[in-house]
Design an enzyme around this catalytic site. Structure first.
Site, PDB file in Angstrom:
ATOM      1  N   HIS A  10       0.827  -1.203   0.000  1.00  0.00           N
ATOM      2  CA  HIS A  10       0.000   0.000   0.000  1.00  0.00           C
ATOM      3  C   HIS A  10       0.866   1.260   0.000  1.00  0.00           C
ATOM      4  O   HIS A  10       0.667   2.162   0.816  1.00  0.00           O
ATOM      5  CB  HIS A  10      -0.929   0.004   1.217  1.00  0.00           C
ATOM      6  CG  HIS A  10      -2.000  -1.036   1.175  1.00  0.00           C
ATOM      7  ND1 HIS A  10      -3.053  -0.994   0.282  1.00  0.00           N
ATOM      8  CD2 HIS A  10      -2.183  -2.158   1.913  1.00  0.00           C
ATOM      9  CE1 HIS A  10      -3.850  -2.035   0.474  1.00  0.00           C
ATOM     10  NE2 HIS A  10      -3.340  -2.762   1.458  1.00  0.00           N
ATOM     11  N   GLU A 113      -6.294 -12.513   6.132  1.00  0.00           N
ATOM     12  CA  GLU A 113      -7.095 -11.322   5.842  1.00  0.00           C
ATOM     13  C   GLU A 113      -8.455 -11.631   5.225  1.00  0.00           C
ATOM     14  O   GLU A 113      -9.107 -10.734   4.690  1.00  0.00           O
ATOM     15  CB  GLU A 113      -6.332 -10.408   4.879  1.00  0.00           C
ATOM     16  CG  GLU A 113      -4.920 -10.084   5.300  1.00  0.00           C
ATOM     17  CD  GLU A 113      -4.264  -9.063   4.397  1.00  0.00           C
ATOM     18  OE1 GLU A 113      -4.512  -7.866   4.613  1.00  0.00           O
ATOM     19  OE2 GLU A 113      -3.529  -9.460   3.469  1.00  0.00           O
ATOM     20  N   ASP A 139      -8.968  -5.731   6.236  1.00  0.00           N
ATOM     21  CA  ASP A 139      -9.427  -6.622   5.170  1.00  0.00           C
ATOM     22  C   ASP A 139     -10.213  -7.809   5.714  1.00  0.00           C
ATOM     23  O   ASP A 139     -11.198  -8.238   5.111  1.00  0.00           O
ATOM     24  CB  ASP A 139      -8.236  -7.113   4.343  1.00  0.00           C
ATOM     25  CG  ASP A 139      -7.708  -6.037   3.410  1.00  0.00           C
ATOM     26  OD1 ASP A 139      -8.513  -5.182   2.988  1.00  0.00           O
ATOM     27  OD2 ASP A 139      -6.504  -6.037   3.109  1.00  0.00           O
TER      28      ASP A 139
END
Length: 217
Positions: A10, A113, A139
């Site tokens: 990210h 996740e 997530d």
């Protein structure tokens, strides 16, 4: 810090940044780990060659994906990683030392996740040479339809289930705590998490700036 995660999932960080970052982190006696957003053996191999002490692989869903990630870090016979002579191996000058280090000290952490990963948690946790798992709370809660609602009973129950399973298999389990409040760190520690990713550099920085501006205003 005991360790720092360089986030390639990210962020705009690329493979070109990894040798410099791992060097800077190591010089402060901190272990550099790199998180990747894709379970790509070639990318993981290159990250390890660039000097990472290990990888955090996002969104692992089953045993096959777990084995793939571990194989990408370890040399044969433990894994299937191709051998190269770059920064991690001292450009060939420390290859024998690196082989020993890789076998005993390299780190593979798989992120849990999704509900699919939770359903397959036994087979993931029983994967050979796995060092630990780390819960990605946003997530994971998202796949439950309760994104970011960490106090929801369903989410809490799932977290406890993962913790219990990890204890059964004697696998280290961590979580990413977004908050910079030490109370949240203590809460996760008391629940049984034995490693914690504490917030983000950007959040630490913005909180510090906000507090400073409030005081001088």
């Amino acid at each position: 810090f005991d360790w720092l995660c360089v986030d390639m999932e990210h962020s705009s960080i690329t493979i070109k940044d990894i040798p410099m970052l791992t060097s800077l982190i190591e010089k402060n006696d901190i272990s550099p780990l790199v998180r990747v957003g894709e379970n790509d053996p070639n990318l993981i191999k290159r990250i390890m060659d660039c000097g990472a002490h290990g990888v955090i692989v996002a969104n692992i869903k089953n045993a096959d994906e777990a084995k793939k990630a571990i194989n990408a870090v370890k040399y044969p016979p433990m894994g299937t990683r191709g051998v190269g002579l770059y920064k991690a191996q001292g450009y060939g000058n420390k290859f024998n030392e690196y082989i020993k280090w890789l076998k005993n000290q390299s780190i593979v952490i798989l992120q849990i996740e999704s509900l699919e990963a939770v359903e397959n948690i036994d087979e993931i946790l029983s994967t050979k040479y796995l060092d630990g798992i780390m819960i990605g709370p946003y997530d994971l809660s998202g796949t439950m339809g309760i994104t970011g609602k960490f106090s929801h009973p369903k989410f809490k129950k799932t977290i406890k289930y993962i913790l219990d399973k990890s204890k059964k298999y004697s696998i280290s389990v961590g979580i990413h705590s977004i908050s910079t409040d030490p109370k949240d760190f203590k809460k996760y520690s008391s629940q049984g998490f034995n490693f914690i990713a504490c917030s983000l550099d950007t959040i630490f920085l913005s909180n510090s700036i906000s507090n400073f501006m409030k005081k001088i205003k």
